[in-house]
Design a protein around this motif. Structure first.
Motif, PDB file in Angstrom:
ATOM      1  N   ASN A   1       0.818  -1.215   0.000  1.00 18.06           N
ATOM      2  CA  ASN A   1       0.000   0.000   0.000  1.00 18.06           C
ATOM      3  C   ASN A   1       0.858   1.274   0.000  1.00 18.06           C
ATOM      4  O   ASN A   1       0.741   2.122   0.879  1.00 18.06           O
ATOM      5  CB  ASN A   1      -0.948   0.010   1.194  1.00 18.06           C
TER       6      ASN A   1
ATOM      7  N   SER B   1      -1.089  -5.615  -1.878  1.00 17.67           N
ATOM      8  CA  SER B   1      -1.587  -4.261  -1.651  1.00 17.67           C
ATOM      9  C   SER B   1      -3.055  -4.149  -2.046  1.00 17.67           C
ATOM     10  O   SER B   1      -3.511  -4.767  -3.013  1.00 17.67           O
ATOM     11  CB  SER B   1      -0.765  -3.253  -2.457  1.00 17.67           C
ATOM     12  N   THR B   2      -3.782  -3.325  -1.315  1.00 22.08           N
ATOM     13  CA  THR B   2      -5.202  -3.108  -1.609  1.00 22.08           C
ATOM     14  C   THR B   2      -5.436  -1.744  -2.255  1.00 22.08           C
ATOM     15  O   THR B   2      -6.578  -1.365  -2.494  1.00 22.08           O
ATOM     16  CB  THR B   2      -6.031  -3.213  -0.317  1.00 22.08           C
ATOM     17  N   ASP B   3      -4.361  -1.006  -2.528  1.00 19.98           N
ATOM     18  CA  ASP B   3      -4.491   0.263  -3.231  1.00 19.98           C
ATOM     19  C   ASP B   3      -3.961   0.098  -4.662  1.00 19.98           C
ATOM     20  O   ASP B   3      -3.943  -1.011  -5.190  1.00 19.98           O
ATOM     21  CB  ASP B   3      -3.762   1.384  -2.478  1.00 19.98           C
ATOM     22  N   ASP B   4      -3.496   1.150  -5.278  1.00 16.83           N
ATOM     23  CA  ASP B   4      -3.045   1.099  -6.679  1.00 16.83           C
ATOM     24  C   ASP B   4      -1.549   0.839  -6.824  1.00 16.83           C
ATOM     25  O   ASP B   4      -0.986   1.085  -7.902  1.00 16.83           O
ATOM     26  CB  ASP B   4      -3.399   2.418  -7.379  1.00 16.83           C
TER      27      ASP B   4
END
Length: 404
Positions: free
Chosen positions: A54, A83-86
């Motif tokens: 993240n 990661s759970t974002d970009d």
């Protein structure tokens, strides 16, 4: 009346703090004999290892910085802990646009987040299975490596005795407590390195020989992966050293509470490492490092408990005095003398805890707050609470990215 708790306080205090004084005196001697920097440069392949989770706010900035951080031809391996974002998409886009910046670029995507140590272990296992036999430089996404640092660290490895090298942290947004702590810790690392090796290096910028230890020996249920690496390297027969002329910049948590949380997490990782490796039979063959490791083990494991005993002894004495009344004669002198020392220590501790930096009180307060963090870390371990998967300091990422 006051003699029993007074004697207990004196004995426990000596046992708790004398090892710090003894090690400090030793470090002062070792600092006078620095390790000569090699004249030649090695000719080994270099792999930059970047574990992320993240890091969308700063990952592009980090990759841009890495691409111009050294003139040494090197490769890049990024390992993402689900990661759970970009983060992953940003890394992939950056690779498409900057593929020529490194000899090779690879991205490993983990299916789930299992902690940084597991990510590092998987990356090293991948390199081992790929028959990579060069040098690995590990860095964190929130660290900016100073100009010339990679080349400086790389140069150490023409010395065949050197197995791992770590850099110095330059931390912005740091409180007085952080500055005192960092200065003391780095002085100790340098002295230990001059004498033999230090068990503690900074994972934000450290380099080691790929073949210097088996990645499967990393404890994936613990943090402090950097200290694990440096200690395993020394156990294999090579030296792990700190270089004060190599550095990286990062952002310390801007709040006192954030810095405390960071230090407690770090403390638990170091305690687990010291407990695990103390029973490693290879430590018997590590020369003076065995004594360094033994001293660090005592100060990290036993000193916090003994210091708690000092506090409880002092408290019991004051309770006795409050119930029975002020003593007279010799008892009064003993009680007053200890009271002055206790007031000095309490003031030092409170000043550092509140981020107030005072020359006379600073070092004592830094040691006392350090013992506090170590004691909290031991309590967390006793409760079964592990810090190997910690909550990210999002405020430092915002500061680093320049976003509000």
């Amino acid at each position: 009346m006051v003699w029993v708790p007074a004697i207990a306080e004196a004995v426990l205090g000596t046992l708790a703090f004398f090892p710090f004084l003894k090690h400090r005196i030793s470090v002062s001697r070792w600092l006078k004999k620095p390790i000569p920097y090699p004249e030649k440069s090695p000719k080994q392949p270099l792999m930059l290892l970047l574990p992320i989770w993240n890091e969308a706010k700063i990952i592009q900035q980090k990759l841009d910085d890495l691409s111009i951080s050294t003139e040494i031809a090197c490769s890049l391996l990024v390992i993402d802990s689900a990661s759970t974002d970009d983060s992953v998409s940003l890394v992939k886009n950056w690779i498409k646009q900057n593929n020529s910046k490194f000899q090779s670029i690879e991205l490993i995507e983990m299916e789930s987040r299992l902690g940084k140590t597991t990510a590092v272990q998987r990356a090293l296992t991948y390199l081992k299975n790929s028959n990579f036999d060069g040098l690995v430089l590990m860095t964190d996404a929130d660290a900016t490596i100073s100009k010339g640092t990679i080349d400086r660290i790389y140069g150490w490895f023409s010395n065949k005795e050197i197995g791992a090298v770590g850099a110095r942290a330059i931390r912005s947004q740091s409180t007085g407590e952080e500055s005192q702590y960092r200065s003391m810790f780095e002085m100790i690392r340098l002295g230990e390195s001059n004498k033999d090796s230090t068990p503690f290096l900074e994972g934000s910028c450290m380099m080691w020989r790929m073949n210097s230890f088996d990645p499967s020996l990393l404890n994936t249920n613990s943090n402090a992966d950097d200290a694990q690496v440096s200690t395993l390297v020394r156990m294999s027969g090579l030296r792990s050293i700190f270089d004060e002329k190599a550095s990286f910049e990062d952002v310390a948590p801007p709040t006192i509470e954030g810095q405390r949380r960071q230090k407690v997490r770090r403390a638990q990782g170091l305690q687990r490492l010291l407990k695990d490796q103390k029973v490693n039979p290879n430590i018997r063959n590590t020369g003076h490092f065995r004594k360094i490791f033994k001293a660090q083990h005592y100060m990290h494991i036993y000193s916090p408990i003994l210091a708690l005993g000092v506090g409880l002894s002092a408290l019991s004495r004051w309770i006795m005095v409050s119930v029975a009344g002020m003593p007279t004669g010799v008892d009064a002198a003993v009680h007053a003398s200890l009271g002055v020392i206790e007031l000095f220590c309490l003031t030092s501790w409170l000043c550092i805890r509140q981020g107030v930096r005072l020359p006379l009180l600073g070092k004592v307060g830094t040691i006392l707050t350090g013992l506090e963090y170590l004691l909290i870390a031991q309590y967390n371990s006793f409760r079964g609470k592990s810090s190997h998967m910690w909550e990210q300091h999002s405020d430092t990422r915002k500061i680093k990215s320049g976003k509000n």
